[in-house]
Design a protein around this motif. Structure first.
Motif, PDB file in Angstrom:
ATOM      1  N   ILE A 183       4.775   2.536   7.520  1.00  0.00           N
ATOM      2  CA  ILE A 183       5.414   1.244   7.277  1.00  0.00           C
ATOM      3  C   ILE A 183       6.410   0.997   8.396  1.00  0.00           C
ATOM      4  O   ILE A 183       7.184   1.895   8.745  1.00  0.00           O
ATOM      5  CB  ILE A 183       6.144   1.212   5.918  1.00  0.00           C
ATOM      6  N   GLU A 184       6.382  -0.189   8.946  1.00  0.00           N
ATOM      7  CA  GLU A 184       7.332  -0.563   9.984  1.00  0.00           C
ATOM      8  C   GLU A 184       7.978  -1.889   9.614  1.00  0.00           C
ATOM      9  O   GLU A 184       7.277  -2.876   9.347  1.00  0.00           O
ATOM     10  CB  GLU A 184       6.637  -0.670  11.344  1.00  0.00           C
ATOM     11  N   LEU A 185       9.294  -1.895   9.584  1.00  0.00           N
ATOM     12  CA  LEU A 185      10.043  -3.116   9.297  1.00  0.00           C
ATOM     13  C   LEU A 185      10.422  -3.777  10.613  1.00  0.00           C
ATOM     14  O   LEU A 185      11.217  -3.250  11.377  1.00  0.00           O
ATOM     15  CB  LEU A 185      11.302  -2.785   8.490  1.00  0.00           C
ATOM     16  N   GLU A 186       9.829  -4.923  10.874  1.00  0.00           N
ATOM     17  CA  GLU A 186      10.076  -5.672  12.101  1.00  0.00           C
ATOM     18  C   GLU A 186      10.836  -6.957  11.772  1.00  0.00           C
ATOM     19  O   GLU A 186      10.795  -7.424  10.622  1.00  0.00           O
ATOM     20  CB  GLU A 186       8.744  -6.000  12.796  1.00  0.00           C
ATOM     21  N   PRO A 187      11.495  -7.542  12.751  1.00  0.00           N
ATOM     22  CA  PRO A 187      12.197  -8.817  12.500  1.00  0.00           C
ATOM     23  C   PRO A 187      11.214  -9.907  12.080  1.00  0.00           C
ATOM     24  O   PRO A 187      10.325 -10.283  12.822  1.00  0.00           O
ATOM     25  CB  PRO A 187      12.823  -9.142  13.862  1.00  0.00           C
ATOM     26  N   GLY A 188      11.334 -10.359  10.861  1.00  0.00           N
ATOM     27  CA  GLY A 188      10.505 -11.460  10.377  1.00  0.00           C
ATOM     28  C   GLY A 188       9.253 -11.039   9.644  1.00  0.00           C
ATOM     29  O   GLY A 188       8.610 -11.882   8.998  1.00  0.00           O
ATOM     30  N   TYR A 189       8.878  -9.773   9.697  1.00  0.00           N
ATOM     31  CA  TYR A 189       7.673  -9.338   8.989  1.00  0.00           C
ATOM     32  C   TYR A 189       7.704  -7.825   8.790  1.00  0.00           C
ATOM     33  O   TYR A 189       8.513  -7.109   9.398  1.00  0.00           O
ATOM     34  CB  TYR A 189       6.407  -9.747   9.743  1.00  0.00           C
ATOM     35  N   THR A 190       6.795  -7.359   7.933  1.00  0.00           N
ATOM     36  CA  THR A 190       6.669  -5.930   7.625  1.00  0.00           C
ATOM     37  C   THR A 190       5.214  -5.513   7.821  1.00  0.00           C
ATOM     38  O   THR A 190       4.297  -6.182   7.336  1.00  0.00           O
ATOM     39  CB  THR A 190       7.085  -5.639   6.179  1.00  0.00           C
ATOM     40  N   LEU A 191       5.009  -4.417   8.535  1.00  0.00           N
ATOM     41  CA  LEU A 191       3.668  -3.878   8.762  1.00  0.00           C
ATOM     42  C   LEU A 191       3.444  -2.680   7.852  1.00  0.00           C
ATOM     43  O   LEU A 191       4.231  -1.745   7.830  1.00  0.00           O
ATOM     44  CB  LEU A 191       3.496  -3.460  10.229  1.00  0.00           C
ATOM     45  N   ILE A 192       2.371  -2.754   7.087  1.00  0.00           N
ATOM     46  CA  ILE A 192       1.948  -1.636   6.238  1.00  0.00           C
ATOM     47  C   ILE A 192       0.558  -1.206   6.707  1.00  0.00           C
ATOM     48  O   ILE A 192      -0.368  -2.011   6.715  1.00  0.00           O
ATOM     49  CB  ILE A 192       1.900  -2.030   4.753  1.00  0.00           C
ATOM     50  N   LEU A 193       0.434   0.050   7.085  1.00  0.00           N
ATOM     51  CA  LEU A 193      -0.841   0.574   7.578  1.00  0.00           C
ATOM     52  C   LEU A 193      -1.268   1.722   6.681  1.00  0.00           C
ATOM     53  O   LEU A 193      -0.524   2.699   6.506  1.00  0.00           O
ATOM     54  CB  LEU A 193      -0.693   1.053   9.019  1.00  0.00           C
ATOM     55  N   VAL A 194      -2.442   1.586   6.077  1.00  0.00           N
ATOM     56  CA  VAL A 194      -2.964   2.622   5.185  1.00  0.00           C
ATOM     57  C   VAL A 194      -4.409   2.930   5.570  1.00  0.00           C
ATOM     58  O   VAL A 194      -5.060   2.159   6.282  1.00  0.00           O
ATOM     59  CB  VAL A 194      -2.892   2.185   3.702  1.00  0.00           C
ATOM     60  N   ASP A 195      -4.909   4.066   5.072  1.00  0.00           N
ATOM     61  CA  ASP A 195      -6.311   4.443   5.291  1.00  0.00           C
ATOM     62  C   ASP A 195      -7.120   4.136   4.039  1.00  0.00           C
ATOM     63  O   ASP A 195      -6.682   4.442   2.920  1.00  0.00           O
ATOM     64  CB  ASP A 195      -6.428   5.937   5.611  1.00  0.00           C
ATOM     65  N   ILE A 196      -8.281   3.549   4.232  1.00  0.00           N
ATOM     66  CA  ILE A 196      -9.162   3.223   3.115  1.00  0.00           C
ATOM     67  C   ILE A 196     -10.518   3.889   3.341  1.00  0.00           C
ATOM     68  O   ILE A 196     -10.911   4.130   4.480  1.00  0.00           O
ATOM     69  CB  ILE A 196      -9.335   1.703   2.949  1.00  0.00           C
ATOM     70  N   PRO A 197     -11.249   4.195   2.270  1.00  0.00           N
ATOM     71  CA  PRO A 197     -12.569   4.822   2.436  1.00  0.00           C
ATOM     72  C   PRO A 197     -13.628   3.800   2.826  1.00  0.00           C
ATOM     73  O   PRO A 197     -13.529   2.620   2.467  1.00  0.00           O
ATOM     74  CB  PRO A 197     -12.840   5.411   1.054  1.00  0.00           C
ATOM     75  N   THR A 198     -14.622   4.250   3.538  1.00  0.00           N
ATOM     76  CA  THR A 198     -15.721   3.378   3.927  1.00  0.00           C
ATOM     77  C   THR A 198     -16.994   4.201   4.082  1.00  0.00           C
ATOM     78  O   THR A 198     -16.945   5.435   4.141  1.00  0.00           O
ATOM     79  CB  THR A 198     -15.412   2.644   5.243  1.00  0.00           C
ATOM     80  N   VAL A 199     -18.110   3.510   4.155  1.00  0.00           N
ATOM     81  CA  VAL A 199     -19.422   4.150   4.282  1.00  0.00           C
ATOM     82  C   VAL A 199     -19.873   4.061   5.732  1.00  0.00           C
ATOM     83  O   VAL A 199     -19.671   3.039   6.398  1.00  0.00           O
ATOM     84  CB  VAL A 199     -20.458   3.461   3.371  1.00  0.00           C
TER      85      VAL A 199
END
Length: 313
Positions: free
Chosen positions: A60-76
């Motif tokens: 998670i990164e808190l930036e001026p004006g927005y927040t970035l959330i990066l997660v891993d999801i499963p895929t085929v």
């Protein structure tokens, strides 16, 4: 590809332009598309492109004006011409009045939102939307884990039949997939833990309950991954032992046959020596050859009986 969605009266529809309360879905966007969105919404383009890098870790990164959330999801994915599973990053960017998702694939996690199959889904309630995405991701992890366990069971059922080295390779691939899942789930757990502490992210009272459910589902997926890894490791060791045992049995069988076949070879070799025939038993007898063959056969039968009695055959 960029698509813009908005929910009104619990129904979702596609919009033509960016406005307040929308969800911007970016599926494997080009550099030009990312630059267009970044300039219009004043976002760092590197934060948009982060989800396109498979090596990016959850954070998670808190930036001026927005927040970035990066997660891993499963895929085929297709690996060695077979259906396999892996993980890919999913980027979620929260702005004041809209939400952006970035992914390299049209994942089934977000596909359900587009089809309106998620209850109480609203593009205006950003944190609830985020938690619903994370909940769907944890549920999909569990679904894929069950599929992996079924594959392990299929391999285990073949142990008593025609077990081959390819089954060992299949178990190795399953174990590798579980390693990817475990790593991604633990990283997602860190993100969820940080979400519980951030006061900057506006939440509705019921959102906290949903977050608790997401944390529980993620922990359950981690536990399932750990259990299945242990079981697969035990299955792999059992399969290796069975293959080794069968190889030992084959070698023991071939060794016994070699011992038995050596008996007539030795006898015929002795009678083939250039010595006085008078000293060789049955050499001057009319039916000496037949007698020697019968004696040799009886000795071979006796050797077979002894080997079988000693469980060597």
């Amino acid at each position: 590809m960029i698509k813009i969605y908005r929910t009104d009266n619990r129904s979702i529809h596609e919009e033509d332009k960016i406005q307040e309360g929308v969800w911007i879905q970016m599926i494997h966007p080009t550099r030009e598309e990312a630059m267009q969105v970044a300039e219009e919404l004043d976002i760092d383009i590197d934060d948009i492109m982060a989800a396109l890098d498979e090596e990016e870790s959850s954070r998670i990164e808190l930036e001026p004006g927005y927040t970035l959330i990066l997660v891993d999801i499963p895929t085929v994915e297709v690996r060695h011409d077979k259906r396999a599973y892996t993980t890919i990053p999913l980027g979620i960017i929260l702005l004041q009045n809209m939400i952006i998702t970035v992914c390299t694939e049209d994942t089934p996690i977000l596909h359900r939102f587009v089809k309106g199959r998620v209850k109480e889904f609203s593009t205006k309630k950003k944190m609830r939307f985020v938690y619903q995405i994370l909940f769907r991701a944890a549920s999909l992890y569990q679904a894929y884990l069950r599929v992996l366990d079924k594959r392990r069971i299929e391999i285990e059922e073949r142990i008593e039949g025609d077990t081959e080295d390819v089954d060992l390779m299949a178990l190795h691939e399953l174990e590798s997939t579980l390693v990817y899942f475990a790593t991604s789930l633990r990283a997602n757990g860190v993100v969820l833990d940080r979400l519980t502490r951030y006061k900057r992210l506006e939440q509705y009272p019921e959102d906290q309950e949903l977050l608790d459910d997401v944390i529980i589902e993620n922990k359950q997926a981690i536990e399932m991954t750990s259990i299945y890894r242990d079981i697969i490791n035990s299955t792999r060791e059992l399969l290796s032992s069975v293959i080794d045992s069968r190889l030992n049995n084959v070698m023991k069988y071939l060794t016994s046959i070699t011992i038995v076949m050596a008996i007539p070879t030795v006898i015929s070799g002795l009678y083939g020596m250039n010595v006085n025939a008078g000293g060789m038993p049955f050499a001057s007898t009319l039916h000496g050859f037949g007698i020697i063959c019968i004696i040799t056969l009886l000795i071979c039968i006796l050797a077979l009986w002894l080997l079988r009695k000693k469980k060597m055959l």
